[in-house]
Design a protein around this motif. Structure first.
Motif, PDB file in Angstrom:
ATOM      1  N   PRO A 170       0.406  -8.050  12.915  1.00 35.31           N
ATOM      2  CA  PRO A 170       0.499  -8.252  11.553  1.00 35.31           C
ATOM      3  C   PRO A 170      -0.596  -7.281  10.643  1.00 35.31           C
ATOM      4  CG  PRO A 170       0.357 -10.453  12.567  1.00 35.31           C
ATOM      5  CD  PRO A 170      -0.184  -9.529  13.577  1.00 35.31           C
ATOM      6  N   SER A 171      -1.720  -7.215  11.132  1.00 34.01           N
ATOM      7  CA  SER A 171      -3.058  -6.514  10.573  1.00 34.01           C
ATOM      8  C   SER A 171      -2.236  -5.092  10.105  1.00 34.01           C
ATOM      9  CB  SER A 171      -4.239  -6.442  11.223  1.00 34.01           C
ATOM     10  OG  SER A 171      -4.605  -8.064  11.171  1.00 34.01           O
ATOM     11  N   MET A 172      -1.514  -4.422  11.139  1.00 33.63           N
ATOM     12  CA  MET A 172      -1.320  -2.974  11.380  1.00 33.63           C
ATOM     13  C   MET A 172      -0.042  -2.952  10.347  1.00 33.63           C
ATOM     14  SD  MET A 172      -1.158  -1.694  15.476  1.00 33.63           S
ATOM     15  CE  MET A 172       0.102  -2.729  15.733  1.00 33.63           C
ATOM     16  N   LYS A 173       0.820  -4.176  10.115  1.00 35.72           N
ATOM     17  CA  LYS A 173       1.822  -3.832   9.135  1.00 35.72           C
ATOM     18  C   LYS A 173       1.009  -3.680   7.691  1.00 35.72           C
ATOM     19  CE  LYS A 173       5.588  -6.140  11.619  1.00 35.72           C
ATOM     20  NZ  LYS A 173       6.486  -7.010  11.814  1.00 35.72           N
ATOM     21  N   ASN A 174       0.089  -4.713   7.486  1.00 34.32           N
ATOM     22  CA  ASN A 174      -0.597  -4.552   6.115  1.00 34.32           C
ATOM     23  C   ASN A 174      -1.160  -3.605   5.972  1.00 34.32           C
ATOM     24  OD1 ASN A 174       0.196  -7.515   5.868  1.00 34.32           O
ATOM     25  ND2 ASN A 174      -1.776  -8.247   6.637  1.00 34.32           N
ATOM     26  N   VAL A 175      -1.755  -2.722   6.756  1.00 34.65           N
ATOM     27  CA  VAL A 175      -2.515  -1.538   6.537  1.00 34.65           C
ATOM     28  C   VAL A 175      -1.476  -0.618   6.213  1.00 34.65           C
ATOM     29  CG1 VAL A 175      -3.573   0.483   7.782  1.00 34.65           C
ATOM     30  CG2 VAL A 175      -4.292  -1.848   8.346  1.00 34.65           C
ATOM     31  N   LEU A 176      -0.127  -0.770   6.738  1.00 35.54           N
ATOM     32  CA  LEU A 176       0.822   0.280   6.347  1.00 35.54           C
ATOM     33  C   LEU A 176       1.396  -0.124   4.951  1.00 35.54           C
ATOM     34  CD1 LEU A 176       3.476   0.223   9.499  1.00 35.54           C
ATOM     35  CD2 LEU A 176       2.261   2.252   8.494  1.00 35.54           C
ATOM     36  N   MET A 177       1.309  -1.308   4.549  1.00 30.65           N
ATOM     37  CA  MET A 177       1.758  -1.705   3.171  1.00 30.65           C
ATOM     38  C   MET A 177       0.579  -0.893   2.198  1.00 30.65           C
ATOM     39  SD  MET A 177       3.506  -3.042   1.149  1.00 30.65           S
ATOM     40  CE  MET A 177       4.794  -4.459   2.242  1.00 30.65           C
ATOM     41  N   GLU A 178      -0.520  -1.082   2.626  1.00 35.52           N
ATOM     42  CA  GLU A 178      -1.664  -0.431   1.823  1.00 35.52           C
ATOM     43  C   GLU A 178      -1.421   1.163   1.838  1.00 35.52           C
ATOM     44  OE1 GLU A 178      -3.747  -1.983  -0.008  1.00 35.52           O
ATOM     45  OE2 GLU A 178      -3.222  -4.108   0.755  1.00 35.52           O
ATOM     46  N   CYS A 179      -1.143   1.793   2.701  1.00 36.17           N
ATOM     47  CA  CYS A 179      -0.762   3.131   2.700  1.00 36.17           C
ATOM     48  C   CYS A 179       0.369   3.554   1.877  1.00 36.17           C
ATOM     49  CB  CYS A 179      -0.585   3.656   4.156  1.00 36.17           C
ATOM     50  SG  CYS A 179      -1.790   3.496   5.409  1.00 36.17           S
ATOM     51  N   ALA A 180       1.429   2.813   1.900  1.00 30.74           N
ATOM     52  CA  ALA A 180       2.650   2.834   1.267  1.00 30.74           C
ATOM     53  C   ALA A 180       2.263   2.856  -0.344  1.00 30.74           C
ATOM     54  CB  ALA A 180       3.610   1.786   1.769  1.00 30.74           C
ATOM     55  N   ASN A 181       1.454   1.683  -0.837  1.00 28.69           N
ATOM     56  CA  ASN A 181       0.909   1.426  -2.196  1.00 28.69           C
ATOM     57  C   ASN A 181       0.351   2.697  -2.590  1.00 28.69           C
ATOM     58  OD1 ASN A 181       2.248  -0.934  -2.233  1.00 28.69           O
ATOM     59  ND2 ASN A 181       0.193  -2.163  -1.769  1.00 28.69           N
ATOM     60  N   ALA A 182      -0.758   2.972  -1.980  1.00 34.79           N
ATOM     61  CA  ALA A 182      -1.394   4.377  -2.418  1.00 34.79           C
ATOM     62  C   ALA A 182      -0.565   5.625  -2.575  1.00 34.79           C
ATOM     63  CB  ALA A 182      -2.607   4.762  -1.296  1.00 34.79           C
ATOM     64  N   ILE A 183       0.353   5.793  -1.813  1.00 33.19           N
ATOM     65  CA  ILE A 183       1.266   6.938  -1.717  1.00 33.19           C
ATOM     66  C   ILE A 183       2.059   6.772  -3.032  1.00 33.19           C
ATOM     67  CG2 ILE A 183       3.042   8.144  -0.641  1.00 33.19           C
ATOM     68  CD1 ILE A 183       1.884   7.572   1.881  1.00 33.19           C
ATOM     69  N   GLU A 184       2.646   5.533  -3.262  1.00 33.79           N
ATOM     70  CA  GLU A 184       3.565   5.330  -4.531  1.00 33.79           C
ATOM     71  C   GLU A 184       2.616   5.373  -5.691  1.00 33.79           C
ATOM     72  OE1 GLU A 184       6.107   1.799  -6.502  1.00 33.79           O
ATOM     73  OE2 GLU A 184       5.024   1.427  -4.858  1.00 33.79           O
ATOM     74  N   LEU A 185       1.144   5.308  -5.850  1.00 33.61           N
ATOM     75  CA  LEU A 185       0.384   5.335  -6.880  1.00 33.61           C
ATOM     76  C   LEU A 185       0.309   6.946  -7.139  1.00 33.61           C
ATOM     77  CD1 LEU A 185      -2.457   2.609  -6.572  1.00 33.61           C
ATOM     78  CD2 LEU A 185      -0.414   2.647  -8.107  1.00 33.61           C
ATOM     79  N   VAL A 186       0.380   7.695  -6.060  1.00 35.89           N
ATOM     80  CA  VAL A 186       0.298   9.211  -6.583  1.00 35.89           C
ATOM     81  C   VAL A 186       1.477   9.566  -7.113  1.00 35.89           C
ATOM     82  CG1 VAL A 186       0.279  11.199  -5.181  1.00 35.89           C
ATOM     83  CG2 VAL A 186      -1.170   9.640  -4.227  1.00 35.89           C
ATOM     84  N   GLY A 187       2.594   9.022  -6.526  1.00 30.53           N
ATOM     85  CA  GLY A 187       3.927   9.323  -7.364  1.00 30.53           C
ATOM     86  C   GLY A 187       3.933   8.866  -8.848  1.00 30.53           C
ATOM     87  N   ARG A 188       3.395   7.689  -9.003  1.00 29.26           N
ATOM     88  CA  ARG A 188       3.269   7.365 -10.339  1.00 29.26           C
ATOM     89  C   ARG A 188       2.496   8.242 -11.284  1.00 29.26           C
ATOM     90  NH1 ARG A 188       5.152   1.582 -11.255  1.00 29.26           N
ATOM     91  NH2 ARG A 188       5.651   0.838  -9.558  1.00 29.26           N
ATOM     92  N   TYR A 189       1.395   8.705 -10.631  1.00 27.99           N
ATOM     93  CA  TYR A 189       0.449   9.660 -11.565  1.00 27.99           C
ATOM     94  C   TYR A 189       1.247  11.102 -11.626  1.00 27.99           C
ATOM     95  CZ  TYR A 189      -3.730  12.362 -12.264  1.00 27.99           C
ATOM     96  OH  TYR A 189      -4.709  13.208 -13.077  1.00 27.99           O
ATOM     97  N   MET A 190       2.144  11.264 -10.973  1.00 25.35           N
ATOM     98  CA  MET A 190       2.803  12.563 -10.946  1.00 25.35           C
ATOM     99  C   MET A 190       3.769  12.482 -12.021  1.00 25.35           C
ATOM    100  SD  MET A 190       3.485  13.544  -7.011  1.00 25.35           S
ATOM    101  CE  MET A 190       4.946  14.608  -7.686  1.00 25.35           C
TER     102      MET A 190
END
Length: 212
Positions: A162-182
């Protein structure tokens, strides 16, 4: 895992705690395959924003906005974001495969038990069925389950998967924030371009500017 400060090995004080919960990692994709061109056309809205009251813009010193440099930065971000999305999706495939297999941390660990051949003149205890004799062929090494590693993995795995999945979620959130910034960069460029295009002197009214 936490380590006992007294040197006694892993800290097992949290063995009774429930494993962490994990949401399914999202799927990411690039909305922009090419960087949009900054124009003077304002984005369309549903008209529900704001309270309808006009506000006076504060005065400020003159400044310049390089819309071309802004567009170049958007292109750099778009390419980088595409690489991040690809890397994220590859990592997500590995994590989901590991979570489905449950073999990464030693859940199916084994070890090789080698049975030695008896030396010449050695008395063989025939009560041991695994002991080789001169009259019997060498059975070779035996592959046995490793109970120590497997028991540790049964405790470690439910926490780590489950911790690995949670880290993936954090990665996805960070990438999405980059998209929002664009998107905000594109919106900012549009606002400045529209303001520059609309910054014109009004047409003559036919009335004198200064009273005689």
């Amino acid at each position: 895992m936490p380590i006992d400060a007294d040197g006694g090995g892993s800290d097992t004080s949290g063995d009774g705690a429930a494993p962490p919960e994990a949401a399914a990692p999202p799927t990411l994709s690039m909305l922009w395959q090419t960087t949009p061109v900054i124009t003077t056309e304002m984005p369309q809205t549903d008209g529900s924003g704001g309270d309808g009251k006009a506000t006076k813009a504060p005065s400020h010193a003159a400044f310049n906005v390089n819309v071309g440099a802004l567009a170049d930065s958007m292109e750099l971000l778009r390419v980088s974001a595409g690489q991040m999305v690809t890397g994220y999706e590859n990592l997500k495939s590995l994590v989901l495969a590991a979570d489905a297999a449950h073999t990464v941390f030693g859940e199916q660990a084994t070890y090789t038990d080698t049975i030695p051949k008896p030396r010449p003149g050695q008395n063989v205890d025939r009560r041991n069925p695994h002991e080789a004799t001169f009259a019997e062929p060498d059975p070779g090494p035996l592959i046995k389950d490793d109970p120590g590693v497997r028991q540790a993995a049964e405790k470690f795995g439910p926490v780590m998967y489950p911790s690995m999945k949670n880290v993936l979620m954090e990665c996805a959130n960070a990438i999405e924030l980059v998209g929002r910034y664009m998107v905000l960069m594109d919106r900012t460029g549009t606002y400045y371009a529209h303001a520059d295009h609309a910054s014109v002197f009004p047409g003559p009214t036919g009335k004198p500017i200064v009273d005689s």
